[in-house]
Design an enzyme around this catalytic site. Sequence first.
Site, PDB file in Angstrom:
ATOM      1  N   GLU A 162     -16.950 -39.770 -23.141  1.00 37.69           N
ATOM      2  CA  GLU A 162     -17.528 -39.646 -24.488  1.00 37.69           C
ATOM      3  C   GLU A 162     -18.327 -40.901 -24.855  1.00 37.69           C
ATOM      4  O   GLU A 162     -18.219 -41.430 -25.953  1.00 37.69           O
ATOM      5  CB  GLU A 162     -16.413 -39.439 -25.533  1.00 37.69           C
ATOM      6  CG  GLU A 162     -15.465 -38.302 -25.222  1.00 37.69           C
ATOM      7  CD  GLU A 162     -14.444 -38.003 -26.313  1.00 37.69           C
ATOM      8  OE1 GLU A 162     -14.526 -38.588 -27.408  1.00 37.69           O
ATOM      9  OE2 GLU A 162     -13.556 -37.170 -26.061  1.00 37.69           O
ATOM     10  N   GLU A 167      -5.695 -38.187 -26.468  1.00 37.29           N
ATOM     11  CA  GLU A 167      -5.337 -39.260 -27.419  1.00 37.29           C
ATOM     12  C   GLU A 167      -3.874 -39.258 -27.848  1.00 37.29           C
ATOM     13  O   GLU A 167      -3.571 -39.345 -29.035  1.00 37.29           O
ATOM     14  CB  GLU A 167      -6.235 -39.153 -28.660  1.00 37.29           C
ATOM     15  CG  GLU A 167      -7.710 -39.222 -28.324  1.00 37.29           C
ATOM     16  CD  GLU A 167      -8.631 -38.894 -29.511  1.00 37.29           C
ATOM     17  OE1 GLU A 167      -8.117 -38.633 -30.609  1.00 37.29           O
ATOM     18  OE2 GLU A 167      -9.857 -38.902 -29.311  1.00 37.29           O
ATOM     19  N   ASP A 192      -8.631 -40.266 -23.380  1.00 32.44           N
ATOM     20  CA  ASP A 192      -8.274 -41.151 -24.507  1.00 32.44           C
ATOM     21  C   ASP A 192      -9.361 -42.208 -24.755  1.00 32.44           C
ATOM     22  O   ASP A 192     -10.222 -42.442 -23.901  1.00 32.44           O
ATOM     23  CB  ASP A 192      -6.940 -41.860 -24.231  1.00 32.44           C
ATOM     24  CG  ASP A 192      -6.124 -42.118 -25.502  1.00 32.44           C
ATOM     25  OD1 ASP A 192      -6.726 -42.245 -26.595  1.00 32.44           O
ATOM     26  OD2 ASP A 192      -4.886 -42.197 -25.408  1.00 32.44           O
TER      27      ASP A 192
HETATM   28  O1  G3I Z   1     -17.066 -27.641 -39.955  1.00 27.18           O
HETATM   29  C1  G3I Z   1     -16.944 -28.405 -41.163  1.00 27.18           C
HETATM   30  C2  G3I Z   1     -17.899 -27.894 -42.198  1.00 27.18           C
HETATM   31  O2  G3I Z   1     -17.570 -26.578 -42.537  1.00 27.18           O
HETATM   32  C3  G3I Z   1     -17.829 -28.808 -43.415  1.00 27.18           C
HETATM   33  O3  G3I Z   1     -18.777 -28.423 -44.343  1.00 27.18           O
HETATM   34  C4  G3I Z   1     -18.083 -30.249 -43.014  1.00 27.18           C
HETATM   35  C5  G3I Z   1     -17.934 -31.218 -44.193  1.00 27.18           C
HETATM   36  O4  G3I Z   1     -17.503 -32.479 -43.758  1.00 27.18           O
HETATM   37  O5  G3I Z   1     -17.147 -30.619 -42.037  1.00 27.18           O
HETATM   38  C6  G3I Z   1     -17.244 -29.844 -40.863  1.00 27.18           C
HETATM   39  O6  G3I Z   1     -16.303 -30.279 -39.918  1.00 27.18           O
HETATM   40  C7  G3I Z   1     -16.560 -31.531 -39.322  1.00 27.18           C
HETATM   41  C8  G3I Z   1     -16.690 -31.324 -37.825  1.00 27.18           C
HETATM   42  O7  G3I Z   1     -16.818 -32.569 -37.176  1.00 27.18           O
HETATM   43  C9  G3I Z   1     -17.896 -30.465 -37.459  1.00 27.18           C
HETATM   44  O8  G3I Z   1     -19.075 -31.091 -37.840  1.00 27.18           O
HETATM   45  C10 G3I Z   1     -15.403 -32.464 -39.636  1.00 27.18           C
HETATM   46  O9  G3I Z   1     -15.382 -32.760 -41.009  1.00 27.18           O
HETATM   47  C11 G3I Z   1     -15.523 -33.738 -38.827  1.00 27.18           C
HETATM   48  O10 G3I Z   1     -14.332 -34.484 -38.999  1.00 27.18           O
HETATM   49  C12 G3I Z   1     -15.685 -33.403 -37.364  1.00 27.18           C
HETATM   50  O11 G3I Z   1     -15.851 -34.618 -36.666  1.00 27.18           O
HETATM   51  C13 G3I Z   1     -15.674 -34.536 -35.267  1.00 27.18           C
HETATM   52  C14 G3I Z   1     -14.483 -35.416 -34.857  1.00 27.18           C
HETATM   53  O12 G3I Z   1     -14.350 -35.387 -33.452  1.00 27.18           O
HETATM   54  C15 G3I Z   1     -13.201 -34.951 -35.507  1.00 27.18           C
HETATM   55  O13 G3I Z   1     -12.093 -35.573 -34.931  1.00 27.18           O
HETATM   56  C16 G3I Z   1     -16.928 -35.031 -34.594  1.00 27.18           C
HETATM   57  O14 G3I Z   1     -17.998 -34.121 -34.845  1.00 27.18           O
HETATM   58  C17 G3I Z   1     -16.719 -35.172 -33.082  1.00 27.18           C
HETATM   59  O15 G3I Z   1     -17.811 -35.850 -32.508  1.00 27.18           O
HETATM   60  C18 G3I Z   1     -15.462 -35.964 -32.817  1.00 27.18           C
HETATM   61  O16 G3I Z   1     -15.240 -35.999 -31.417  1.00 27.18           O
HETATM   62  C19 G3I Z   1     -14.087 -36.739 -31.001  1.00 27.18           C
HETATM   63  C20 G3I Z   1     -13.579 -36.125 -29.719  1.00 27.18           C
HETATM   64  O17 G3I Z   1     -13.315 -34.752 -29.912  1.00 27.18           O
HETATM   65  C21 G3I Z   1     -12.319 -36.839 -29.227  1.00 27.18           C
HETATM   66  N1  G3I Z   1     -12.561 -38.256 -29.093  1.00 27.18           N
HETATM   67  C22 G3I Z   1     -13.116 -38.907 -30.244  1.00 27.18           C
HETATM   68  C23 G3I Z   1     -14.393 -38.220 -30.711  1.00 27.18           C
HETATM   69  C24 G3I Z   1     -15.011 -38.940 -31.862  1.00 27.18           C
HETATM   70  O18 G3I Z   1     -14.169 -38.912 -32.999  1.00 27.18           O
END
Ligand code: G3I
Length: 342
Positions: free
Chosen positions: A259, A137, A188
Amino acid sequence: MSLPPLKDSFSAHFSMIGNIFNPNDVNAGGTAVTNTRLTRHFNILTAENSMKPSELTRGVPAGEYNFTTADRMVNAALASNIKVVGHTLLWHSQIPQWQRNLASASKETALAAMKEYITDVVDHFKGRIYSWDVLNEVFPDGVTAGSDWKTSMRGNNPWFRSIGSDFVYEGFLAVRLADPDAILYYNDYNTDQVGKATMIRNMVRDVNARYKQAYPNEPRLLIEGIGMQEHHNTDVSAKNVENTIKLFKPLGVKLSVSELDVLGQSWNDYGSAAVTPGGLEQQAMLYRDLFRVYIENKDIIERITLWGVTDDRSWRSSGLPLLFDSSGKAKLSYYAVIDALK
Ligand code: G3I
């Protein structure tokens, strides 16, 4: 009646049908993937979060790695006869503070730190990773087709800020040197939009030309693949996806759908309105149209990875974006995807 495995349904067209996995999808010893929905339907997995820079490294300096969870997951997948995509090495999001701080470092300092991070991580997983999402990205939303890719990257990517666009070539090269067997991808979203697709095409073309000049006897490309994330909604047109595939084709790279998920509603309704039965029908039709395009282009698409199995575990669960509902029952979208095979 249990459904045939998706990987078998598509095996005539795609040898790799993938999904994501998380720490609780594998056993404590890292000897098996225990989520049977994953083992039944998929033969390649991407860690949803556990191999991102923020998860692998903690604090300062760069040397403190935390590989325990990722190792357990990767080993479990391999023991279950499932390949692994490494996701992701260079990103602007989910990175540790020490990487963010490098945005204001000198070019030399940042380049050395980037190469060290890549070499340590790629070497650690060497021999266990089918392909790496090396760079994720790097282009901002709304970038236009007439822009210069070298100056149009995200301002919050620390490597771009300190090193400049050279970091792309240097980063991919460092991965190649650390694990020559891994296939190297750029990954991306919004690649159905012509602006971003054109920036990616130009970057991949120029970086691969530079590599060819430096390594004239090397038969492989440096950036060997483009991952089209395909996080869609009901406004998206499969025709645009097809146009992007045509744009990428002359590069000679492999493509992967890396994805895939499709909201059961428009982008505008996402987060503010509930998904309707009509929305789920539109979703199913778009899934079918997309799979038709993928099948038509199976000569260059090596893998299709969905970003989740059941709606409740999706990163955008309120939009019910997947093939199975929260109880694990196949949705209209599942049957539409199978329909695309006809
Ligand atoms: O691990 C913490 C946890 O300790 C906390 O209690 C909780 C509270 O919100 O957050 C947890 O972290 C979260 C993490 O996922 C694990 O669940 C983050 O807040 C959350 O932002 C994160 O989201 C991920 C996201 O990427 C972040 O950019 C999604 O699961 C994941 O599916 C998503 O995947 C991305 C790809 O890597 C790249 N392309 C886009 C795609 C979707 O956004």
